[in-house]
Design an enzyme around this catalytic site. Structure first.
Site, PDB file in Angstrom:
ATOM      1  N   GLU A 173       0.827  -1.063  -0.500  1.00  8.72           N
ATOM      2  CA  GLU A 173      -0.161  -0.068  -0.191  1.00  8.72           C
ATOM      3  C   GLU A 173       1.181   1.187   0.315  1.00  8.72           C
ATOM      4  O   GLU A 173       2.084   0.876   0.680  1.00  8.72           O
ATOM      5  CB  GLU A 173      -0.684   0.339   1.455  1.00  8.72           C
ATOM      6  N   CYS A 207      -2.761   7.165   5.864  1.00 10.57           N
ATOM      7  CA  CYS A 207      -3.136   6.975   3.222  1.00 10.57           C
ATOM      8  C   CYS A 207      -4.493   8.349   3.265  1.00 10.57           C
ATOM      9  O   CYS A 207      -4.387   8.225   2.333  1.00 10.57           O
ATOM     10  CB  CYS A 207      -3.007   5.427   3.529  1.00 10.57           C
TER      11      CYS A 207
END
Length: 507
Positions: free
Chosen positions: A265, A302
């Site tokens: 990720e 994120c």
């Protein structure tokens, strides 16, 4: 709980001799007590060897024992209590409330995967009976189940010292799948990592599992992490971090004699699209919520919104004026590490110097280790012409793109890279425009939101925390929610097996 600075390999501990480093107090840049020794190639070899030996046993543990093990990890992490939070606060600069919430999320993830294991559906058992009388050829007996891949290397994330680190989602889902785990601790929070690593090690012992089921190593650079990914006994990688770091691991994994999946990720600017009616009716309200999401956690999630698309005009002016007024009153916040603080400062300075970008507002400045929020704007034409304006600035920085009309907004959407989230702000009059855009957005991101922002990732069976590259290395996967377990499984079909030779679940 005492922090020693040792590697934790297969139920034992030892001092790493490949250099040393200290945890850094994020608010001051000063080293914290206790140094940590880096793992040598021999240490990595031993951890991988023990993990492979453990895999032969752990992969076939009964589901109840595996679920109980995950719950035992949660109990052990929970038992650390305040020393864990205090150390994490020092190493990351994150406030107590945020870290206590993150610890609760970590415990919840472990217990959620325990429930998923007990349920057993992740095995996807399939029975397709034989038909000897079928013509022109008899039909065989076929049975299928998912099996674990093998030992998994997990890289701790800098911005989530608990929920995406030693006992975080990658570790929980890999252990739930039946895979031993070797964690490469993040150098930004080594003391936090050691405390949690010892908790996992105690859980392994309490569950009477092979000690190689879990190991924790430290790295003074990149050597140990790279060797771990290259080791032939490692069969998958979980990573949360930068695009540069993720792609480097992907390259190592692809060059192996047996390439393996890297579930990385990486970068996302999480676009927010303001549709005309919503902007007309709720410009100030949306601006307030946008600023709150932008600065949450100093912009180090994120999923903080880094890009906003809207139609040029008086309504957007109202939005930007409100956002600017709010940002001007917000104090700078500590960044996770001095290097992250510098990278954020450099990214903001780059936008300030860009000839096609205008600065709208900034928050109150602080120390060299703190990040002041910043908001910029540009035209759709400039955004389309300058691909670097899509680069992630990891922190509380946002860029507004002014579009002439919906057709141009659609063109900007077409130019975007893969994202974790896209947030849509709409009112009743916007539904036609939104409907035509949704098919494109489904190809762009893993999670679409209406009248909200991507910050705040619910840990649940229906959550997707992933998206097309470069948001992740594999847009078919998620690192949050119960679907994460499938990253570490593969299907095996058994044809015409005598019952006595079948795995117990398929008999």
């Amino acid at each position: 709980m005492t922090i020693i600075g040792n590697l934790l390999i297969a139920g034992s501990e030892k001092r790493g001799t490949n250099g040393e480093f200290h945890g850094i107090e994020s608010a001051t840049g000063n080293p914290l007590p206790v140094s940590f020794g880096g793992a040598t190639p021999e240490d990595v070899e031993r951890a991988a060897s023990k993990a492979w030996a453990a895999f032969q046993l752990y992969r076939e543990t009964d589901l109840e024992s595996r679920a109980a093990f995950l719950e035992t990890i949660a109990e052990e992490v929970e038992s650390i209590v305040d020393s864990l939070i205090v150390r994490a606060m020092a190493e990351t600069g994150l406030p107590r409330g945020r870290l206590e919430g993150e610890r609760a999320r970590t415990l919840g993830q472990l217990r959620l995967f325990a429930k998923e294991v007990r349920d057993g559906r992740f095995q996807e058992l399939r029975f397709d009976g034989a038909d000897p009388s079928r013509k022109p050829a008899p039909k065989p007996d076929l049975r299928l189940r998912n099996v674990p891949l093998g030992p998994v290397a997990v890289f701790g994330a800098s911005n989530f010292p608990l929920a995406f680190s030693v006992a975080g989602g990658d570790t929980a889902s890999a252990l739930a799948a039946g895979c031993p785990v070797i964690v490469k601790a993040h150098s930004a929070h080594p003391g936090t990592s050691e405390l949690v690593g010892r908790a996992v090690q105690r859980a392994v012992a309490r569950a009477n599992l092979h000690p190689g089921t879990f190991s924790l190593i430290f790295d003074t650079g990149f050597e140990a992490g790279q060797k771990l990914v290259a080791d032939p006994r490692i069969r998958a990688v979980g990573f949360t971090g930068s695009r540069r770091g993720g792609t480097a691991l992907m390259e190592i994994a692809s060059r192996r004699k047996q390439p393996i999946p890297v579930y990385a990720e990486m970068s996302s600017i999480n676009p927010v699209i303001l549709f005309p009616d919503a902007l007309k009716n709720r410009a100030r309200e949306i601006a307030s919520a946008f600023v709150a999401s932008l600065v949450l956690g100093a912009g180090q999630f994120c999923t903080n919104p880094g890009l906003l698309l809207a139609l040029d005009g008086a309504d957007l002016d109202t939005f930007t004026q409100t956002a600017a007024e709010l940002l001007a009153e917000i104090s700078a916040q500590p960044m996770l590490t001095p290097s992250i603080a510098k990278a954020y400062s450099d990214g903001v300075a780059k936008l300030e110097r860009h000839p096609e970008v205008r600065s709208i507002a900034s928050g109150k400045t602080g120390s060299a280790y703190e990040g002041a929020a910043a908001l910029f704007e540009t035209s759709a034409e400039a955004f389309l012409a300058h691909h670097e304006l899509q680069d992630e600035v990891f922190g509380a920085a946002g860029l507004i793109v002014r579009c002439r009309n919906l057709a141009q907004l659609d063109e900007v959407v077409d130019a975007l890279e893969g994202q974790l989230t896209v947030a849509l702000h709409i009112d009743d009059g916007d539904q036609e425009a939104v409907t035509s855009l949704i098919p494109k957005l489904e190809l762009l991101a893993g999670r679409l939101l209406v009248n909200g922002f991507g910050t705040g990732v619910e840990v649940s069976p229906a959550m997707v925390h992933g998206g097309p590259y470069p948001a992740t290395s594999d847009g078919r996967s998620t690192s949050v929610g119960t679907l994460a377990i499938y990253r570490f499984l593969r299907p095996v079909s058994y044809q015409d097996f005598p019952v006595i030779l079948l795995p117990q679940a398929l008999r």
